[in-house]
Scaffold this motif. Sequence first.
Motif, PDB file in Angstrom:
ATOM      1  N   PRO A  41      42.206  40.235  34.178  1.00  0.00           N
ATOM      2  CA  PRO A  41      42.314  41.680  33.955  1.00  0.00           C
ATOM      3  C   PRO A  41      43.186  42.060  32.771  1.00  0.00           C
ATOM      4  O   PRO A  41      43.043  43.144  32.213  1.00  0.00           O
ATOM      5  N   GLN A  48      43.894  42.132  44.148  1.00  0.00           N
ATOM      6  CA  GLN A  48      43.534  43.338  43.414  1.00  0.00           C
ATOM      7  C   GLN A  48      44.660  44.379  43.481  1.00  0.00           C
ATOM      8  O   GLN A  48      44.943  45.061  42.486  1.00  0.00           O
ATOM      9  N   TRP A  74      39.282  35.833  37.231  1.00  0.00           N
ATOM     10  CA  TRP A  74      39.396  37.182  36.685  1.00  0.00           C
ATOM     11  C   TRP A  74      40.562  37.199  35.708  1.00  0.00           C
ATOM     12  O   TRP A  74      41.603  36.605  35.972  1.00  0.00           O
ATOM     13  N   ARG A 105      41.320  38.561  48.340  1.00  0.00           N
ATOM     14  CA  ARG A 105      40.828  39.268  47.155  1.00  0.00           C
ATOM     15  C   ARG A 105      41.416  40.673  47.072  1.00  0.00           C
ATOM     16  O   ARG A 105      41.827  41.133  45.997  1.00  0.00           O
TER      17      ARG A 105
END
Length: 281
Positions: A271, A228, A269, A224
């Motif tokens: 983004p 990120q 996710w 993770r």
Amino acid sequence: MQALYDRTGYAPRGSRTQKSAVCPAHDDRQPSLSVGVTSDGIVMITCHGGPKCPVQDVMQALDLPMSALWPEQLRNPHSPRRSGDRWMPCGHDRVAEYLYQDEQGTVLYGVARCSRKGNGCQGFRQWRPDPAKRSGRRWSLYGEDGSMAVHLVPYHLPDVITAVREARVVMIAEGEKDVEALRAHPGITATCNAMGAGRWQPDFARYFHGADVSIVADRDQAGRDHAQAIVHNLMPVARSIYVLQARHGKDTSDHLSAGGTIGDFIEVWAPKPYTLQGIGG
């Protein structure tokens, strides 16, 4: 060998795998350069003259790149591989090798995977081409001063550049094994960085301007955090970014080997979602 003759006018003499020649890098009054070829196809050049010229000086005098000393499989990663030396510094056999190329396809460095990961063995070692070594490899990406001795690039960089130019999705996994599992599916372009999670380089962003990116994060904290960091790096340049996880198991290879498909990774996710021009924010 022809280049030595053209430069010095002295035809190298000796056996097929070991010859002597006049060194072109200094005023050589007698043949002081030994030229040999190892079983793996590495050309070994050693100057025994008074100056003992470095290999780099000899190649510069011949107006040849250092890569001319490498076997075909290092100059061209798509050529047939030899079944030669499989030794690794951990003492185990090399069972896989992943080559990192620059924009033109020249090999900059490689990552080797051994047969016995675990029990104190990291399982992976990096190397860079070094014709001065008998194996043709120096088992470190760092120089004697501790600084990085190679220019780090994304895995399969030429394919990444092509995919971005053609507006095709680039998938980013955490390791080379996962990348190859993705690339086994027709039409898929995939990449990663060497040395695992946490080693994505800030300057990789320059290859992803306008790219559509799907990051497959390993199902653990390191995975993770790694995803990120990539998102943070690519947000200013990529056209779209999605972060996925395996539906089956921990990582990409687990997911695909369990029967999962490219289309059924879990989206965790978004983004920077993809939007058609003039639609959405």
